[in-house]
Design a protein around this motif. Structure first.
Motif, mmCIF file in Angstrom:
data_model
loop_
_atom_site.group_PDB
_atom_site.id
_atom_site.type_symbol
_atom_site.label_atom_id
_atom_site.label_comp_id
_atom_site.label_asym_id
_atom_site.label_seq_id
_atom_site.Cartn_x
_atom_site.Cartn_y
_atom_site.Cartn_z
ATOM 1 N N SER A 109 0.828 -1.211 0.000
ATOM 2 C CA SER A 109 0.000 0.000 0.000
ATOM 3 C C SER A 109 0.861 1.259 0.000
ATOM 4 O O SER A 109 0.538 2.254 -0.666
ATOM 5 C CB SER A 109 -0.937 0.005 1.205
ATOM 6 N N SER A 110 1.976 1.233 0.735
ATOM 7 C CA SER A 110 2.867 2.392 0.756
ATOM 8 C C SER A 110 3.562 2.572 -0.580
ATOM 9 O O SER A 110 3.746 3.696 -1.061
ATOM 10 C CB SER A 110 3.911 2.232 1.869
ATOM 11 N N ALA A 111 3.954 1.467 -1.201
ATOM 12 C CA ALA A 111 4.613 1.538 -2.509
ATOM 13 C C ALA A 111 3.670 2.119 -3.554
ATOM 14 O O ALA A 111 4.071 2.929 -4.399
ATOM 15 C CB ALA A 111 5.091 0.152 -2.930
ATOM 16 N N VAL A 112 2.407 1.718 -3.514
ATOM 17 C CA VAL A 112 1.417 2.243 -4.449
ATOM 18 C C VAL A 112 1.239 3.747 -4.245
ATOM 19 O O VAL A 112 1.251 4.534 -5.198
ATOM 20 C CB VAL A 112 0.066 1.528 -4.280
ATOM 21 N N LEU A 164 6.096 -4.210 -11.198
ATOM 22 C CA LEU A 164 4.879 -4.620 -11.899
ATOM 23 C C LEU A 164 3.760 -4.946 -10.922
ATOM 24 O O LEU A 164 2.589 -4.648 -11.183
ATOM 25 C CB LEU A 164 5.173 -5.827 -12.792
ATOM 26 N N ARG A 165 4.099 -5.553 -9.799
ATOM 27 C CA ARG A 165 3.078 -5.860 -8.795
ATOM 28 C C ARG A 165 2.468 -4.575 -8.228
ATOM 29 O O ARG A 165 1.258 -4.509 -7.978
ATOM 30 C CB ARG A 165 3.651 -6.726 -7.688
ATOM 31 N N VAL A 166 3.306 -3.583 -8.014
ATOM 32 C CA VAL A 166 2.794 -2.296 -7.526
ATOM 33 C C VAL A 166 1.824 -1.695 -8.543
ATOM 34 O O VAL A 166 0.726 -1.244 -8.195
ATOM 35 C CB VAL A 166 3.957 -1.329 -7.246
ATOM 36 N N LEU A 167 2.208 -1.718 -9.804
ATOM 37 C CA LEU A 167 1.350 -1.146 -10.833
ATOM 38 C C LEU A 167 0.038 -1.921 -10.963
ATOM 39 O O LEU A 167 -1.029 -1.325 -11.173
ATOM 40 C CB LEU A 167 2.088 -1.120 -12.173
ATOM 41 N N TYR A 168 0.105 -3.232 -10.830
ATOM 42 C CA TYR A 168 -1.124 -4.023 -10.931
ATOM 43 C C TYR A 168 -2.029 -3.777 -9.728
ATOM 44 O O TYR A 168 -3.256 -3.787 -9.844
ATOM 45 C CB TYR A 168 -0.780 -5.504 -11.066
ATOM 46 N N LEU A 169 -1.428 -3.544 -8.568
ATOM 47 C CA LEU A 169 -2.219 -3.172 -7.395
ATOM 48 C C LEU A 169 -2.951 -1.861 -7.639
ATOM 49 O O LEU A 169 -4.128 -1.709 -7.299
ATOM 50 C CB LEU A 169 -1.316 -3.037 -6.161
ATOM 51 N N VAL A 170 -2.247 -0.902 -8.233
ATOM 52 C CA VAL A 170 -2.881 0.378 -8.555
ATOM 53 C C VAL A 170 -4.057 0.135 -9.494
ATOM 54 O O VAL A 170 -5.165 0.642 -9.280
ATOM 55 C CB VAL A 170 -1.864 1.346 -9.214
ATOM 56 N N PHE A 171 -3.837 -0.650 -10.537
ATOM 57 C CA PHE A 171 -4.882 -0.913 -11.536
ATOM 58 C C PHE A 171 -6.103 -1.561 -10.903
ATOM 59 O O PHE A 171 -7.243 -1.185 -11.194
ATOM 60 C CB PHE A 171 -4.316 -1.823 -12.625
ATOM 61 N N ASN A 172 -5.888 -2.516 -10.031
ATOM 62 C CA ASN A 172 -6.998 -3.258 -9.445
ATOM 63 C C ASN A 172 -7.789 -2.462 -8.419
ATOM 64 O O ASN A 172 -8.872 -2.885 -7.997
ATOM 65 C CB ASN A 172 -6.498 -4.555 -8.811
ATOM 66 N N GLU A 173 -7.261 -1.299 -8.007
ATOM 67 C CA GLU A 173 -8.011 -0.452 -7.096
ATOM 68 C C GLU A 173 -9.206 0.188 -7.795
ATOM 69 O O GLU A 173 -10.116 0.708 -7.158
ATOM 70 C CB GLU A 173 -7.117 0.641 -6.505
ATOM 71 N N GLY A 174 -9.197 0.154 -9.145
ATOM 72 C CA GLY A 174 -10.317 0.727 -9.886
ATOM 73 C C GLY A 174 -10.280 2.238 -9.859
ATOM 74 O O GLY A 174 -9.245 2.832 -10.109
ATOM 75 N N TYR A 175 -11.395 2.840 -9.513
ATOM 76 C CA TYR A 175 -11.451 4.301 -9.538
ATOM 77 C C TYR A 175 -12.525 4.809 -8.587
ATOM 78 O O TYR A 175 -13.499 4.121 -8.296
ATOM 79 C CB TYR A 175 -11.750 4.810 -10.952
ATOM 80 N N SER A 176 -12.296 5.993 -8.093
ATOM 81 C CA SER A 176 -13.271 6.701 -7.265
ATOM 82 C C SER A 176 -12.778 8.129 -7.126
ATOM 83 O O SER A 176 -11.651 8.444 -7.491
ATOM 84 C CB SER A 176 -13.405 6.047 -5.887
ATOM 85 N N GLY A 177 -13.615 8.995 -6.570
ATOM 86 C CA GLY A 177 -13.212 10.391 -6.427
ATOM 87 C C GLY A 177 -12.903 11.005 -7.784
ATOM 88 O O GLY A 177 -13.525 10.694 -8.792
#
Length: 380
Positions: A109-112, A164-177
């Protein structure tokens, strides 16, 4: 002034300061201050060379902060002579910053959060809104991450898999705000792909593009989830799918298979089917077998059980599911689906209700409750 364009300058300017010897955390603070100054000044006095302006202002902010800190007098002696201003060199520091933000000592979470702030150029408020947490909480998370990587220098290339794992974590968070994290992750991954020929970088980008292409069809007008088999495929973005498939084919041709390429291949097979009934489940199972060999991931085994149930029938799927840890998230939902396919409606209804209680989010919970209600009505 286009804030997105300004945000895109962040990694370039941050990279210049880091290469000049600035501590990462202090450099990131200085760049953020320069961006704020640009928002104030540029509307009335736009610079001829925006990057050079940002570098100059950020470097001065860094020097001011360094000189004001008595504990950093030794660093001050090293950076006291300010480099001459002028056009900034066209050096792409994105890759180095990705590796720095994805330092193995950071939590995911911190890396993201650090990646979004330092490379994506998002404000703390924007990141906090995207993660639905208070701004103060996100500020603390980013501060801790910056302290962790403070003073870190990379003499050798870092771990691509971590980035790549960090970027995929970002992607999977979807969107809001006001921040679309899925789109932001694609933007960042495109930047990484531009400076790296690693096939797994291409594999991740292909996976993101194909998955993102289905976004418009994933939810109904009332916000409820629409399962893949029920989606209106005419709403899928065929241009994104074509781009993702082209990138994937080029990566697979290098014969250096990785998990993101395998996942992208599965996504591409789903996208290639004109209807859900025409999905090539046999080939999808084969790709899941490759993924199991690469990762031995329980989540992959869970998804493979679904594919086996489609390719070889629900009994085969349930047999594959029996080999997966029952405590795994969504295990109960998969079991409900396979039992329904096998004609055990009452059992499936009970399992759907149980899965709803374990659902990680409201849309998924509501979807599972609707499935349970539908089957209970059928039983009555």
């Amino acid at each position: 002034m286009d804030e997105a364009v300004l945000r895109g300058r962040t990694p370039e300017v941050l990279g210049v300061l880091v290469r000049r010897g600035a501590d990462f955390a202090a450099a990131e603070d200085a760049v953020q201050e320069a961006l704020v100054e640009a928002l104030r000044v540029w509307p009335s006095a736009p610079p001829r060379d925006p990057k050079a302006w940002l570098v100059t202002v950020a470097w001065r902010k860094f020097l001011d902060a360094t000189r004001a800190d008595a504990a950093r007098r030794r660093r001050e002696e090293l950076v006291d002579e300010e480099p001459a201003s002028g056009p900034a060199a066209a050096v792409d520091d994105s890759l180095r910053l990705y590796f720095l933000c994805a330092h193995p000592s950071l939590t995911p979470s911190s890396a993201v959060a650090l990646t979004l702030r330092a490379v994506g150029g998002l404000t703390t408020r924007q990141i906090a809104e995207a993660y639905l947490v208070p701004e103060a909480t996100m500020a603390q998370r980013i501060s801790r991450a910056k302290r962790t990587v403070s003073g870190v220098r990379f003499e050798q290339p870092g771990d691509v898999a971590t980035v790549l794992r960090v970027l995929y974590l970002v992607f999977n968070e979807g969107y809001s705000g006001d921040v679309d994290l899925a789109a932001e992750a694609i933007r960042l991954t495109r930047q990484l792909a531009a400076v790296s020929d690693h096939p797994e970088v291409a594999g991740l980008l292909a996976l993101m593009l194909v998955q993102h292409a289905r976004r418009a069809a994933r939810t109904a007008a009332d916000g409820s989830l629409v399962p893949l088999a029920e989606q209106d495929r005419s709403r899928w973005d065929t241009a994104l799918i074509a781009e993702g498939v082209e990138i994937l084919q080029a990566a697979l041709a290098l014969d250096r298979l990785g998990e993101f390429q395998a996942q992208a291949a599965i996504a591409a097979l789903h996208a290639d089917a004109p209807t859900a009934g025409e999905t090539d489940w046999v080939q999808i199972v084969e790709w899941y077998d490759e993924l199991v060999a690469l990762t031995d991931s329980p989540v992959v085994r869970l998804n493979r059980a679904v594919a086996v149930g489609e390719a070889d029938g629900p009994r085969a799927g349930l047999a594959a599911l029996a080999e997966v840890d029952a405590s795994l998230p969504r295990h109960t939902a998969v079991s409900a689906y396979l039992h329904e396919r096998d004609g055990e409606v009452a059992v499936a209804a009970r399992l759907y209700a149980e899965a709803a209680r374990k659902a990680p989010n409201l849309p998924e919970r509501d979807h599972l409750l609707r499935q349970a209600a539908r089957l209970n009505h059928a039983v009555d």
